[in-house]
Design a protein around this motif. Structure first.
Motif, short mmCIF file in Angstrom:
data_model
loop_
_atom_site.label_atom_id
_atom_site.label_comp_id
_atom_site.label_asym_id
_atom_site.label_seq_id
_atom_site.Cartn_x
_atom_site.Cartn_y
_atom_site.Cartn_z
N GLY A 61 13.76 11.29 50.22
CA GLY A 61 14.53 11.45 49.78
C GLY A 61 15.48 11.58 51.16
N ASP A 62 16.42 12.26 51.22
CA ASP A 62 17.29 13.07 52.56
C ASP A 62 18.31 14.36 52.43
N LEU A 63 18.59 14.95 52.97
CA LEU A 63 19.85 15.26 52.99
C LEU A 63 20.87 15.04 52.95
N SER A 64 21.96 13.78 52.13
CA SER A 64 23.10 13.75 52.53
C SER A 64 23.32 14.97 51.64
N VAL A 65 24.78 15.01 52.07
CA VAL A 65 25.89 15.95 51.26
C VAL A 65 25.80 15.38 49.63
N GLU A 66 25.68 14.29 49.19
CA GLU A 66 25.46 13.92 48.45
C GLU A 66 24.22 13.90 47.03
N ARG A 67 23.37 13.89 48.08
CA ARG A 67 22.00 13.86 47.55
C ARG A 67 21.83 16.21 46.94
N LEU A 68 22.18 16.57 48.16
CA LEU A 68 22.07 18.39 47.55
C LEU A 68 22.92 18.66 46.93
N VAL A 69 24.30 18.32 46.37
CA VAL A 69 25.01 18.89 45.47
C VAL A 69 25.14 18.15 44.73
N LEU A 70 23.80 16.57 44.24
CA LEU A 70 23.60 16.68 42.79
C LEU A 70 21.85 17.01 42.95
N ALA A 71 21.11 17.74 44.05
CA ALA A 71 20.61 18.50 43.50
C ALA A 71 20.56 19.98 42.83
N TYR A 72 21.32 20.55 43.13
CA TYR A 72 22.21 22.16 42.76
C TYR A 72 22.71 21.91 41.15
N ASN A 73 23.01 20.88 41.71
CA ASN A 73 23.93 20.91 39.82
C ASN A 73 23.10 20.83 39.19
N SER A 74 22.16 20.14 39.71
CA SER A 74 20.20 19.55 37.97
C SER A 74 19.34 20.97 38.38
N GLY A 75 20.02 21.42 38.86
CA GLY A 75 18.59 22.81 39.61
C GLY A 75 17.91 22.73 39.79
N ILE A 76 17.99 21.97 41.29
CA ILE A 76 16.33 21.89 42.05
C ILE A 76 17.51 21.91 43.39
N PHE A 77 16.54 21.92 44.10
CA PHE A 77 16.45 22.67 45.78
C PHE A 77 15.12 22.64 46.97
N PRO A 78 16.31 22.09 48.06
CA PRO A 78 14.62 21.34 48.78
C PRO A 78 14.27 23.03 49.18
N TRP A 79 12.76 22.66 50.01
CA TRP A 79 12.00 23.53 50.38
C TRP A 79 10.94 22.77 50.88
#
Length: 215
Positions: free
Chosen positions: A26-44
């Motif tokens: 995937g990528d680190l777009s604003v849209e993907r990051l917002v979806l991730a955090y609102n889903s209980g997911i984070f990048p690491w």
């Protein structure tokens, strides 16, 4: 574990293995990051590696619905009274991130923050999703933290903190805890267990409980 493409979606975070890795790519777009955090997911992930997305079980949090959300020592109270530190909010977000990158805590094996992440989270900050707490002494930045704010869920997702003077990062966290408790937030997401966070009062909860806070 799923390999992500250009589509803006994640697998169900409850399907992640116990260690928490859910997807790669995937990528680190604003849209993907917002979806991730609102889903209980984070990048690491480490710089140069593919982006890895996590939803660990258990999840570490500071519970803001209990009286003793954070362990505040006598020495920390004295630091707030006597050291002349000033706490500010959202005045130098990118600088906070870069200090977290350059001054990892002694219990960390280096840093996971890359230039790519600095840019991605600065983009989030400019749109109001990412916030910082900053501690100054005589106009010099000496500590702070940053994270993603999810006010609709009553959750603040803490990402990293740093300190170059005694108790500076702890005071930033204490300020955040007090602020969010007044706003009736549910918790600060601390993601993964470590001894430092546990010593400050963070606890582990089942992943399904944490995910229920986001539904």
């Amino acid at each position: 574990m799923q390999i992500l493409n250009h589509q803006l979606l994640f697998p169900d975070p409850s399907t992640a293995a116990v260690h928490g890795m859910l997807a790669i790519g995937g990528d680190l777009s604003v849209e993907r990051l917002v979806l991730a955090y609102n889903s209980g997911i984070f990048p690491w992930y480490n710089d140069g590696d593919p982006i890895c997305w996590w939803s660990p079980d258990p999840r570490m949090i500071f519970d803001l619905q209990i009286e003793s959300s954070m362990k505040v020592s006598k020495s920390l109270r004295q630091s707030r009274r006597n050291r002349g530190y000033e706490i500010r909010e959202n005045t130098c977000f990118e600088t906070i991130m870069r200090n977290c990158m350059e001054n990892p805590r002694s219990d960390q094996m280096g840093t996971w923050i890359s230039e790519e992440l600095v840019q991605a989270y600065t983009n989030l900050h400019e749109l109001g999703y990412a916030k910082s707490i900053e501690v100054f002494k005589d106009e010099v930045l000496i500590g702070g933290l940053y994270g993603i704010d999810l006010p609709q869920h009553g959750i603040f997702c803490g990402e990293s903190m740093f300190s170059i003077k005694t108790d500076a990062s702890k005071l930033a966290l204490w300020h955040l805890v007090e602020k969010l408790k007044l706003q009736n937030y549910r918790c600060i997401d601390a993601q993964l267990y470590n001894d430092h966070l546990a010593s400050l009062g963070a606890i582990e909860i089942d992943r399904e409980v944490f995910l229920s806070y986001l539904r």
